[in-house]
Design an enzyme around this catalytic site. Structure first.
Site, PDB file in Angstrom:
ATOM      1  N   LYS A 238      -7.573 -15.124  16.684  1.00 42.22           N
ATOM      2  CA  LYS A 238      -7.677 -14.579  15.324  1.00 42.22           C
ATOM      3  C   LYS A 238      -9.057 -13.978  15.038  1.00 42.22           C
ATOM      4  O   LYS A 238      -9.517 -13.958  13.890  1.00 42.22           O
ATOM      5  CB  LYS A 238      -7.308 -15.638  14.281  1.00 42.22           C
ATOM      6  CG  LYS A 238      -5.852 -16.092  14.374  1.00 42.22           C
ATOM      7  CD  LYS A 238      -5.507 -17.085  13.283  1.00 42.22           C
ATOM      8  CE  LYS A 238      -4.019 -17.378  13.276  1.00 42.22           C
ATOM      9  NZ  LYS A 238      -3.540 -18.092  14.443  1.00 42.22           N
TER      10      LYS A 238
ATOM     11  N   ASP B   4       2.588 -14.086  12.972  1.00 43.45           N
ATOM     12  CA  ASP B   4       1.405 -14.685  12.346  1.00 43.45           C
ATOM     13  C   ASP B   4       0.484 -13.547  11.910  1.00 43.45           C
ATOM     14  O   ASP B   4      -0.193 -12.924  12.737  1.00 43.45           O
ATOM     15  CB  ASP B   4       0.691 -15.596  13.346  1.00 43.45           C
ATOM     16  CG  ASP B   4      -0.459 -16.382  12.717  1.00 43.45           C
ATOM     17  OD1 ASP B   4      -0.956 -15.966  11.654  1.00 43.45           O
ATOM     18  OD2 ASP B   4      -0.863 -17.398  13.304  1.00 43.45           O
TER      19      ASP B   4
ATOM     20  N   GLU C 298       0.842  -1.200   0.000  1.00 41.63           N
ATOM     21  CA  GLU C 298       0.000   0.000   0.000  1.00 41.63           C
ATOM     22  C   GLU C 298       0.873   1.244   0.000  1.00 41.63           C
ATOM     23  O   GLU C 298       1.464   1.618   1.020  1.00 41.63           O
ATOM     24  CB  GLU C 298      -0.920   0.024   1.227  1.00 41.63           C
ATOM     25  CG  GLU C 298      -1.841   1.223   1.247  1.00 41.63           C
ATOM     26  CD  GLU C 298      -2.692   1.301   2.498  1.00 41.63           C
ATOM     27  OE1 GLU C 298      -3.319   2.350   2.717  1.00 41.63           O
ATOM     28  OE2 GLU C 298      -2.727   0.316   3.260  1.00 41.63           O
TER      29      GLU C 298
ATOM     30  N   HIS D 255      -2.638  10.466  -0.828  1.00 34.86           N
ATOM     31  CA  HIS D 255      -2.804   9.181  -1.516  1.00 34.86           C
ATOM     32  C   HIS D 255      -2.762   9.349  -3.036  1.00 34.86           C
ATOM     33  O   HIS D 255      -2.293   8.457  -3.746  1.00 34.86           O
ATOM     34  CB  HIS D 255      -4.119   8.528  -1.083  1.00 34.86           C
ATOM     35  CG  HIS D 255      -4.026   7.839   0.253  1.00 34.86           C
ATOM     36  ND1 HIS D 255      -3.999   8.524   1.435  1.00 34.86           N
ATOM     37  CD2 HIS D 255      -3.879   6.523   0.562  1.00 34.86           C
ATOM     38  CE1 HIS D 255      -3.876   7.654   2.419  1.00 34.86           C
ATOM     39  NE2 HIS D 255      -3.819   6.439   1.942  1.00 34.86           N
TER      40      HIS D 255
END
Length: 421
Positions: free
Chosen positions: A250, A324, A119, A414
């Site tokens: 998670k 992770d 990104e 951006h």
């Protein structure tokens, strides 16, 4: 009830696009023979070549060269402990921010933080927040609490048996603790908290995990605890499960927000008015005004906590350092605060679920090991400092994005750094 016209129009378009008979034929079960892939743990040059031969219909030699490049193929076995059916490695752009000054209980000094992302504008934004924070004296950090949890579930015939089970567990804590800790050198079972829902009992088993993130460690330890229960408990149980989907593993959860899962860290900095104006291009009052609106938006939309984009910084740091990445789902909850301190701006984050490790998991892989070495946080004794760096990095991102939106620079940044690069 009248169906809205826009729904009818949409259905007409769908019907016009799809013809029923060809779709039915395409979706019929197929009895064509195929050879399925079976999990292979041991990676070698020959095993990688075998998989690429299978992929020839869709993948080109150029694709193979991109993933199974010479550096990767020099020693494929180095990846065997982390993946099955290995075919290569993915190269992601890695940027660095800093120096980020941290004055913490565990992390103390000037850090260059690696961030892996696709990104554009993300690294620039976090770098700006790091610069503003360091110019203001640095970010204070503290590890407040730690405890990775696993929540096995036990099913009984009725509430009475569930209650008798809880009473038995309370009286057997020491042997259960011994059973759990027999599986690990570094994990310690610090608490077992029963939660009863009629005939089902969840045990919140909380562990410290040394310098590892500890997901596998606590699973193996809890399995030993459960097997010990199953072998010795006189209360008849219908079933038990290693995880009752209660822990928030998670997943973003209220339990994680309130009690934490992993390492709970607070980070704060007081930005001077001069730094806000000259470095961030806005004012303290403008940031406070936007922060008030953003906080309202968090509450109205039902967010767990109130923050702008913890996930951006965590994902980039996790990937760069071998964590992770799926744990971002639970790690990216918490609270961002911005308050006036005279003419200056106090900024803080509290993150209860930071799951990182300086050892274990993917931290020993070549690229990820390099990321930890850049930080100076690879190996034993560095896990708590890494968690504080993670929180400080997220604070940098919160500062930068709030400033950008408050000043009306967010879209322009951006466009310049992403779309029109």
């Amino acid at each position: 009830m009248t169906i809205p016209s826009h729904i009818i129009d949409m259905l007409h378009k769908v019907r016009a696009r799809f013809q029923i008979e060809p779709i039915q034929e395409r979706m019929l079960p197929s009895d064509a023979e195929f050879t399925t892939l079976r999990p292979v743990r041991k990676a070698s040059v020959s095993s990688v070549e075998k998989y690429w031969n299978r992929l020839q219909e869709t993948a080109s030699p150029m694709d193979q060269n991109a993933l199974a490049d010479p550096l990767t193929m020099a020693d494929p076995d180095v990846f065997s402990a982390n993946i099955e059916n290995f075919i290569g490695t993915v190269k992601m752009p890695v940027g660095v921010i800093g120096p980020l000054r941290i004055n913490g209980l565990n992390a103390h000094g000037d850090f260059h933080v690696p961030m892996a992302t696709t990104e554009a504008a993300l690294v620039a934004s976090y770098a700006r927040g790091a610069y503003a924070s360091t110019k203001s004296g640095g970010i204070s950090t503290a590890l407040l609490y730690e405890g990775v949890i696993r929540t096995p579930a036990f099913v009984f015939d009725d509430l009475l048996n569930a209650g008798m089970f809880v009473e038995w567990v309370v009286n057997e804590i020491e042997p259960l603790k011994a059973a759990a800790e027999s599986t690990t050198q570094h994990g310690k079972l610090v608490s077992v908290e029963p939660v009863v829902d009629n005939n089902i009992v969840f045990l919140i088993c909380r562990y410290t995990t040394g310098d590892a993130a500890g997901q596998n460690m606590v699973t193996i330890a809890t399995n030993a605890l459960c097997e010990n229960i199953a072998a010795r408990c006189p209360i008849t149980m219908k079933a038990w499960y290693i995880e009752g989907n209660f822990s928030g593993d998670k997943k973003a959860s209220f339990l994680g927000l309130v009690t934490g899962r992993g390492r709970k860290v607070s980070a704060s900095v007081t930005l001077t008015a001069e730094v806000v104006e000259k470095t961030l291009g806005t004012s303290v009052q403008a940031m406070l005004d936007y922060g008030q609106v953003a906080n309202l938006g968090s509450h109205l939309s039902g967010q767990l906590g109130a923050q702008a984009h913890f996930a951006n910084g965590l994902a980039a740091l996790y990937i760069a350092t071998g964590q992770d990445a799926a744990c971002v789902a639970e790690s990216a909850i918490g609270i961002t605060r911005m308050e006036p301190r005279g003419d200056d701006l106090f900024c803080s984050v509290t993150m209860p679920n930071i799951l990182v490790g300086s050892v274990g998991g993917g931290t020993s892989l070549p690229s990820q090991s390099a990321g930890l070495n850049i930080l100076g946080l690879k190996g034993a004794g560095k896990g708590s400092a890494l968690a504080e760096v993670a929180a400080a990095t997220c604070l940098c991102g919160e500062i930068s994005i709030v400033a950008a939106i408050a000043a009306g620079h967010f879209t322009r940044a951006h466009e310049n750094l992403a779309r029109h690069r």
